[in-house]
Scaffold this motif. Sequence first.
Motif, PDB file in Angstrom:
ATOM      1  N   PHE A   1       0.869  -1.184   0.000  1.00  0.00           N
ATOM      2  CA  PHE A   1       0.000   0.000   0.000  1.00  0.00           C
ATOM      3  C   PHE A   1       0.898   1.225   0.000  1.00  0.00           C
ATOM      4  N   GLN A   2       0.755   2.103  -1.021  1.00  0.00           N
ATOM      5  CA  GLN A   2       1.574   3.300  -1.126  1.00  0.00           C
ATOM      6  C   GLN A   2       0.790   4.540  -0.713  1.00  0.00           C
TER       7      GLN A   2
ATOM      8  N   THR B   1      -5.787   3.345   0.743  1.00  0.00           N
ATOM      9  CA  THR B   1      -6.392   2.678   1.887  1.00  0.00           C
ATOM     10  C   THR B   1      -6.956   1.355   1.394  1.00  0.00           C
TER      11      THR B   1
ATOM     12  N   CYS C   1       3.239  -4.512   3.239  1.00  0.00           N
ATOM     13  CA  CYS C   1       4.116  -3.353   3.336  1.00  0.00           C
ATOM     14  C   CYS C   1       3.282  -2.100   3.115  1.00  0.00           C
ATOM     15  N   VAL C   2       3.398  -1.131   4.028  1.00  0.00           N
ATOM     16  CA  VAL C   2       2.696   0.148   3.902  1.00  0.00           C
ATOM     17  C   VAL C   2       3.774   1.220   3.814  1.00  0.00           C
ATOM     18  N   SER C   3       3.746   2.018   2.743  1.00  0.00           N
ATOM     19  CA  SER C   3       4.793   3.004   2.495  1.00  0.00           C
ATOM     20  C   SER C   3       4.180   4.374   2.240  1.00  0.00           C
ATOM     21  N   SER C   4       4.802   5.419   2.788  1.00  0.00           N
ATOM     22  CA  SER C   4       4.302   6.773   2.529  1.00  0.00           C
ATOM     23  C   SER C   4       5.223   7.521   1.588  1.00  0.00           C
TER      24      SER C   4
END
Length: 129
Positions: free
Chosen positions: A104-105, A109, A126-129
């Motif tokens: 998730f970039q 959501t 993996c959650v990336s901002s």
Amino acid sequence: MACIHFASKTDLWLHIETNRNNIFGSSPASICVCGICTVEIIKNSVANSQQNGSAILCQEEATALFDSNDVQHSGGNGVLVTESSNPIFKSNTVHDCAMSGFMFQSFATGTLRNNYVHSNLNAGLCVSS
């Protein structure tokens, strides 16, 4: 281009159900859901052996239900969610991907329920901002 590509640039609601298909190949994704649309993808086998390709790509405010799919052997992430998308993943198996099972970039959501994620090279989620 994707094997299956659902796209809309307007506020369009699409109800398209795929069921019991083998979907594989293509770059950047085997299934691409983008734009303001709603899609149901149920009981399919999805793979993408292309380097850095994702089996499933959701982008540009896409919403989708992915239920009981087998996502496997992706050359990149099994599932890549970007750009304000909000998909639901329920009872899927995501395995043997060259990167993460789910990625998730920024501004993405989604909902993950009862998925079985294993044997991916990087993180299962993996959650990336």
